[in-house]
Design a protein around this motif. Sequence first.
Motif, short mmCIF file in Angstrom:
data_model
loop_
_atom_site.label_atom_id
_atom_site.label_comp_id
_atom_site.label_asym_id
_atom_site.label_seq_id
_atom_site.Cartn_x
_atom_site.Cartn_y
_atom_site.Cartn_z
N LEU A 7 37.77 40.10 48.61
CA LEU A 7 39.19 39.83 48.80
C LEU A 7 39.88 39.52 47.47
CD1 LEU A 7 41.53 39.41 50.77
CD2 LEU A 7 40.80 37.03 51.01
N TYR A 10 40.27 42.73 45.61
CA TYR A 10 41.28 43.56 46.26
C TYR A 10 42.69 43.08 45.91
CZ TYR A 10 43.68 46.19 49.92
OH TYR A 10 44.51 47.04 50.59
N LEU A 11 42.91 41.79 46.01
CA LEU A 11 44.24 41.24 45.70
C LEU A 11 44.54 41.35 44.21
CD1 LEU A 11 44.30 38.09 48.02
CD2 LEU A 11 45.34 40.34 48.42
N GLU A 14 45.64 44.76 43.61
CA GLU A 14 46.98 44.92 44.18
C GLU A 14 48.06 44.41 43.22
OE1 GLU A 14 49.71 46.38 46.63
OE2 GLU A 14 47.56 46.55 47.02
N ILE A 15 47.75 43.33 42.50
CA ILE A 15 48.71 42.80 41.53
C ILE A 15 48.97 43.82 40.42
CG2 ILE A 15 48.98 41.04 39.72
CD1 ILE A 15 47.58 39.07 41.66
N SER A 18 50.89 46.91 42.03
CA SER A 18 52.27 46.61 42.39
C SER A 18 53.14 46.34 41.18
CB SER A 18 52.32 45.41 43.35
OG SER A 18 51.66 45.71 44.56
N GLU A 114 45.60 50.60 53.42
CA GLU A 114 45.50 49.27 52.79
C GLU A 114 45.55 48.15 53.82
OE1 GLU A 114 48.62 48.74 49.98
OE2 GLU A 114 50.25 49.02 51.41
N LEU A 118 42.60 45.39 54.47
CA LEU A 118 42.93 43.97 54.44
C LEU A 118 42.53 43.29 55.74
CD1 LEU A 118 44.31 41.70 52.79
CD2 LEU A 118 46.43 42.30 53.97
N PHE A 134 51.00 39.70 53.15
CA PHE A 134 50.60 40.74 52.19
C PHE A 134 51.84 41.45 51.64
CE2 PHE A 134 48.84 45.11 51.35
CZ PHE A 134 48.10 44.75 50.24
N LEU A 137 53.38 39.22 49.12
CA LEU A 137 52.66 39.20 47.86
C LEU A 137 53.03 40.38 46.98
CD1 LEU A 137 50.36 38.31 45.90
CD2 LEU A 137 48.83 39.74 47.26
N TYR A 138 52.90 41.59 47.53
CA TYR A 138 53.11 42.74 46.64
C TYR A 138 54.58 42.94 46.28
CZ TYR A 138 53.98 46.03 50.63
OH TYR A 138 54.45 46.69 51.74
N ARG A 176 39.35 48.29 41.87
CA ARG A 176 39.12 48.50 43.31
C ARG A 176 37.80 49.21 43.59
NH1 ARG A 176 44.46 49.28 46.86
NH2 ARG A 176 44.73 47.19 45.98
#
Length: 390
Positions: A7, A10-11, A14-15, A18, A114, A118, A134, A137-138, A176
Amino acid sequence: MTTRRALILYLGSEILLSTGIGVVLYIQPFYYESLGLSDALIGTLFAVNSAVSGATAFFLGSVADRLGASRVCKLATLLLPLGYLLTGLSHAFWTLCAGAALSGFGASLLLCTENVVLGTLLVGTDKAHVLSRFVALYTLVMAVGTAASGLMSQAVGTRDCLIIGAAISLCAPVVRVFVKVVDTKSQSLFRRPSKAILQMGVYALLFGCASGLFTPFANLILQGRYHTAAGVTATVSALALLMTAAGSFGVLPLLSRLGRPRTVRYSFLGIVLVSLTLGIGLPPTWAFVALYLLRTAVTSVPGSIVDATFLEWTNPTMHVQMFGVRVFGNSMGNAVGSLLGGHLLSRGGVTAMLAGSALLFAAAFFYLRTLRAKPPLTPVDSDNAANDFR
């Protein structure tokens, strides 16, 4: 690999992804404009992106269910920034179309998978809660990228700014690769979509067309009609993303207080009223910006609720296909909306763009109200167990 580590990776990816997307999405229409393209041609490029995204989602959603959502998600994370890079290296209209198509292809596969990945990493949590957080966040991270894009474009120019954004996003697939997820796979490669999935597609088509009529052109309207400076436009664009995040963060308390049906009802009512107000004449700059930001926040509310409800109506082995049909409908709607919006904007029809958008949002809501409640296939929170939209 532990679920916690997967996790975090993954996050973290994503940062990176994004941030780069935020840089690109802000500067892209201005890059097109710097190449001498008209509003109509810019709308065509947006439409190409959306059309390819929709076709990909429709035909490959069930394939992703068979191959595994996490594998396809990793591929998508690579293809999306490669499309941005191709756009930044292009000069001719047809190579710009190729870049738009490749990024649309990657974005489609990403949107299909995605949320499924998640959900696998966060088993046992209310889906509307997870999806809304989520999104928050993005969009927060994209807002940072957008704000940086406005500053960078003044220092290095639109082309280099776009390439920098693509390069940042290209770091995400490297991270990833190390995310290990156990996929729930279907036994067949191609399947007929269920009734609930087709219903999701119709709703997404209406919602996408409503969004595409106005949203992609907001920055061009600010600079072209209100003559705002690049820094001001970038700030407004970043604030719009922050308002999307704020709307997504507000989903959980709204659900706790109102429940699903009333939250969806009031959010659509707000979208329609703000859109109509925004389209009355040509309001002062501050009023236009305030209403645009309010519209952005309210528009972000129903998405995760509708997604969560349709997930509960759908077998887990068809979840990627469901998101694929949703992306197909949303993308094809965006394509139609962008084509119409570009032509209307080239003729000064901002009021018509917003009135048409309001009408289509209303149509999307009334369509939801016609759908019958289904027994949920997965456990839901008893406080939010109303599984229809009436």
